[in-house]
Design a protein around this motif. Structure first.
Motif, short mmCIF file in Angstrom:
data_model
loop_
_atom_site.label_atom_id
_atom_site.label_comp_id
_atom_site.label_asym_id
_atom_site.label_seq_id
_atom_site.Cartn_x
_atom_site.Cartn_y
_atom_site.Cartn_z
N PHE A 30 0.82 -1.21 0.00
CA PHE A 30 0.00 0.00 0.00
C PHE A 30 0.85 1.26 0.00
O PHE A 30 0.37 2.34 -0.35
N PRO A 61 1.29 2.04 -4.36
CA PRO A 61 0.15 1.48 -5.10
C PRO A 61 0.52 1.20 -6.56
O PRO A 61 1.27 1.94 -7.17
N HIS A 80 1.77 -3.69 -5.67
CA HIS A 80 0.92 -4.87 -5.73
C HIS A 80 1.39 -5.85 -6.80
O HIS A 80 1.25 -7.06 -6.63
#
Length: 121
Positions: free
Chosen positions: A22, A25, A29
């Protein structure tokens, strides 16, 4: 034969790396999926195909868990807003979309798993 220990470790590593992701972003991920898949493929070993398979399973498992939570949330929210019909269509629609996205994202884990499987040999 599937090494479920490798799949579970890849799943846990993906979840933990996803929490850390997080901070970055998008890039984070993608990296989380690659790292989790790599862990699954490396533990399973067996080359390209085995690593790909174990990475794919670890990513799909994580995606299905997320899809269940999204489907449940859609059912509750749809029931509050749209009544019984809203909960049926809201929950099932979100669940099916989440499953589709989960399998697309599992490909990221599969690539990491293939790399891990090749490096372990």
């Amino acid at each position: 034969m599937t090494n479920w220990y490798a799949v579970f470790v890849g799943f846990v590593v993906s979840v933990l790396a996803g929490i850390v992701a997080f901070a970055l972003p998008g890039i984070g991920h993608v990296g989380a999926g690659l790292i989790g898949g790599f862990a699954a493929g490396y533990i399973a070993g067996g080359g390209l195909g085995s690593g790909f398979w174990h990475g794919l399973l670890s990513g799909a498992l994580g995606g299905i868990v997320v899809a269940l939570f999204v489907g449940l949330a859609g059912t509750v929210f749809g029931g509050l807003v749209g009544g019984p019909t809203g909960s049926l269509f809201g929950g099932m629609g979100l669940f099916l979309i989440a499953i589709f996205v989960a399998f697309l994202l599992a490909l990221n884990n599969a690539i990491g798993g293939a790399i891990g499987g090749v490096l372990k040999g």
